[in-house]
Design a protein around this motif. Structure first.
Motif, mmCIF file in Angstrom:
data_model
loop_
_atom_site.group_PDB
_atom_site.id
_atom_site.type_symbol
_atom_site.label_atom_id
_atom_site.label_comp_id
_atom_site.label_asym_id
_atom_site.label_seq_id
_atom_site.Cartn_x
_atom_site.Cartn_y
_atom_site.Cartn_z
ATOM 1 N N THR A 163 0.850 -1.189 0.000
ATOM 2 C CA THR A 163 0.000 0.000 0.000
ATOM 3 C C THR A 163 0.884 1.236 0.000
ATOM 4 O OG1 THR A 163 -0.168 0.032 2.424
ATOM 5 C CG2 THR A 163 -1.887 -1.190 1.197
ATOM 6 N N ALA A 164 0.281 2.361 -0.371
ATOM 7 C CA ALA A 164 1.064 3.593 -0.502
ATOM 8 C C ALA A 164 0.225 4.808 -0.126
ATOM 9 C CB ALA A 164 1.558 3.752 -1.937
ATOM 10 N N THR A 165 0.915 5.837 0.341
ATOM 11 C CA THR A 165 0.322 7.146 0.580
ATOM 12 C C THR A 165 1.104 8.149 -0.254
ATOM 13 O OG1 THR A 165 -0.282 6.552 2.834
ATOM 14 C CG2 THR A 165 -0.211 8.892 2.316
ATOM 15 N N VAL A 166 0.384 9.017 -0.951
ATOM 16 C CA VAL A 166 0.993 10.004 -1.840
ATOM 17 C C VAL A 166 0.574 11.393 -1.369
ATOM 18 C CG1 VAL A 166 1.002 10.864 -4.201
ATOM 19 C CG2 VAL A 166 0.920 8.419 -3.784
ATOM 20 N N THR A 167 1.514 12.329 -1.327
ATOM 21 C CA THR A 167 1.225 13.709 -0.950
ATOM 22 C C THR A 167 1.792 14.652 -1.999
ATOM 23 O OG1 THR A 167 1.397 13.105 1.385
ATOM 24 C CG2 THR A 167 1.465 15.454 0.868
ATOM 25 N N ARG A 168 0.902 15.376 -2.672
ATOM 26 C CA ARG A 168 1.278 16.432 -3.616
ATOM 27 C C ARG A 168 2.210 15.946 -4.725
ATOM 28 N NH1 ARG A 168 2.999 21.804 -1.307
ATOM 29 N NH2 ARG A 168 1.775 22.542 -3.039
ATOM 30 N N LEU A 169 1.902 14.809 -5.322
ATOM 31 C CA LEU A 169 2.739 14.250 -6.383
ATOM 32 C C LEU A 169 2.242 14.726 -7.746
ATOM 33 C CD1 LEU A 169 5.138 12.453 -7.050
ATOM 34 C CD2 LEU A 169 3.612 10.481 -6.948
ATOM 35 N N ASP A 170 3.155 15.306 -8.526
ATOM 36 C CA ASP A 170 2.841 15.819 -9.861
ATOM 37 C C ASP A 170 2.689 14.686 -10.866
ATOM 38 O OD1 ASP A 170 3.245 18.889 -9.718
ATOM 39 O OD2 ASP A 170 5.008 18.096 -8.694
ATOM 40 N N GLY A 171 2.067 14.986 -12.004
ATOM 41 C CA GLY A 171 1.900 14.012 -13.072
ATOM 42 C C GLY A 171 3.162 13.825 -13.893
ATOM 43 N N PHE A 184 2.316 16.750 -16.246
ATOM 44 C CA PHE A 184 2.979 17.692 -15.347
ATOM 45 C C PHE A 184 2.612 19.132 -15.700
ATOM 46 C CE2 PHE A 184 6.508 20.518 -14.342
ATOM 47 C CZ PHE A 184 6.760 20.214 -13.005
ATOM 48 N N ASP A 185 2.514 19.418 -16.994
ATOM 49 C CA ASP A 185 2.245 20.778 -17.458
ATOM 50 C C ASP A 185 0.874 21.297 -17.036
ATOM 51 O OD1 ASP A 185 4.729 20.736 -18.674
ATOM 52 O OD2 ASP A 185 3.927 20.078 -20.597
ATOM 53 N N THR A 208 1.976 25.272 -17.207
ATOM 54 C CA THR A 208 2.036 25.847 -18.559
ATOM 55 C C THR A 208 0.805 25.501 -19.388
ATOM 56 O OG1 THR A 208 3.292 23.933 -19.336
ATOM 57 C CG2 THR A 208 4.559 25.861 -18.602
ATOM 58 N N MET A 209 0.054 24.479 -18.976
ATOM 59 C CA MET A 209 -1.166 24.073 -19.680
ATOM 60 C C MET A 209 -2.248 23.720 -18.654
ATOM 61 S SD MET A 209 0.489 21.601 -22.647
ATOM 62 C CE MET A 209 -1.000 20.679 -22.714
ATOM 63 N N PRO A 210 -2.687 24.706 -17.859
ATOM 64 C CA PRO A 210 -3.660 24.383 -16.815
ATOM 65 C C PRO A 210 -4.926 23.760 -17.399
ATOM 66 C CG PRO A 210 -3.303 26.757 -16.973
ATOM 67 C CD PRO A 210 -2.401 26.114 -17.961
ATOM 68 N N PRO A 220 18.947 3.279 -3.392
ATOM 69 C CA PRO A 220 17.943 3.464 -4.448
ATOM 70 C C PRO A 220 17.496 4.919 -4.609
ATOM 71 C CG PRO A 220 17.304 1.707 -2.947
ATOM 72 C CD PRO A 220 18.474 2.408 -2.329
ATOM 73 N N VAL A 221 17.242 5.296 -5.842
ATOM 74 C CA VAL A 221 16.672 6.589 -6.209
ATOM 75 C C VAL A 221 15.542 6.288 -7.189
ATOM 76 C CG1 VAL A 221 17.108 8.790 -7.378
ATOM 77 C CG2 VAL A 221 18.880 7.778 -5.935
ATOM 78 N N LEU A 222 14.412 6.970 -7.045
ATOM 79 C CA LEU A 222 13.275 6.779 -7.942
ATOM 80 C C LEU A 222 13.054 8.053 -8.744
ATOM 81 C CD1 LEU A 222 10.782 5.105 -5.416
ATOM 82 C CD2 LEU A 222 12.468 3.999 -6.900
ATOM 83 N N PHE A 223 12.752 7.915 -10.039
ATOM 84 C CA PHE A 223 12.500 9.111 -10.849
ATOM 85 C C PHE A 223 11.587 8.780 -12.018
ATOM 86 C CE2 PHE A 223 16.014 7.119 -13.016
ATOM 87 C CZ PHE A 223 15.810 7.396 -14.363
ATOM 88 N N PHE A 224 10.932 9.839 -12.544
ATOM 89 C CA PHE A 224 10.192 9.743 -13.803
ATOM 90 C C PHE A 224 10.459 11.003 -14.596
ATOM 91 C CE2 PHE A 224 6.861 11.354 -10.829
ATOM 92 C CZ PHE A 224 6.496 12.532 -11.459
ATOM 93 N N PHE A 225 10.096 10.984 -15.875
ATOM 94 C CA PHE A 225 10.275 12.152 -16.724
ATOM 95 C C PHE A 225 9.020 12.996 -16.707
ATOM 96 C CE2 PHE A 225 13.339 9.132 -18.523
ATOM 97 C CZ PHE A 225 14.475 9.914 -18.435
ATOM 98 N N PHE A 226 9.203 14.318 -16.832
ATOM 99 C CA PHE A 226 8.047 15.214 -16.838
ATOM 100 C C PHE A 226 8.214 16.273 -17.907
ATOM 101 C CE2 PHE A 226 10.967 17.445 -14.009
ATOM 102 C CZ PHE A 226 10.793 18.772 -14.357
ATOM 103 N N GLY A 227 7.060 16.868 -18.276
ATOM 104 C CA GLY A 227 7.069 17.945 -19.263
ATOM 105 C C GLY A 227 7.312 17.416 -20.666
#
Length: 175
Positions: free
Chosen positions: A68-76, A81-82, A121-123, A148-155
């Protein structure tokens, strides 16, 4: 039509211009994130990934050992993301592995809050809401200390901008 040096030169110029145009268009379509295959990390364990993670502006997530997971203020991710929304809520996560490396798949199944970034940039158009469920794919990498480091691409995929989640100081797996 008889081929002369002038005709041949014009034909080569035309073909060269078409080839240059196609090469330019192909380059515009192919950004670094679009062909990113993965980190080639295959040795991370679910126990290493479970725990508290953070990023900028109050973004946080907790990945529990039970999936299970809890997410706080995570962007797309990517172009989402835009739009500037930031999701909070509950969900599930899993660690996957394929030939290109490992990923954490995080699924928000119960949204509890939506925040918005002022720099979007694209609300979203008026009357449109942010998603009520969402799935992120975090690439799993390792830092210089092999943590470990976790990442994704945005924009815009051509920019190759990455959204990096790091361990909160003294983070351990949440109960």
């Amino acid at each position: 039509m008889k081929t002369t040096r002038g005709n041949a030169a014009r034909a080569l110029t035309r073909y060269g211009a078409v080839a240059a145009l196609l090469a330019t268009l192909t380059a515009c379509l192919a950004g670094p994130a679009q062909y990113y295959a993965g980190t080639d990390v295959h040795d991370a364990t679910a126990a290493e990934v479970a725990g508290a993670w953070e990023s900028t502006e109050g973004t946080a997530m907790t990945l529990r050992p039970d999936g299970t997971a809890t997410v706080t203020r995570l962007d797309g991710e990517d172009f989402d993301f835009d739009q500037g929304w930031r999701l909070s809520g509950q969900g599930t996560w899993s660690l996957t592995d394929d030939r290109d490396g490992q990923e954490v798949r995080l699924e928000l199944t119960a949204r509890t809050k939506v925040d918005h970034r002022a720099d979007a940039t694209m609300p979203l158009p008026d009357g449109t809401d942010a998603p009520t469920t969402y799935t992120w794919r975090f690439y799993v990498d390792r830092d210089e200390r092999r943590k470990p480091v976790l990442f994704f691409f945005f924009g815009d995929p051509d920019s190759g901008s990455s959204y990096v989640m790091t361990r909160e100081p003294s983070a351990t797996a949440a109960p």
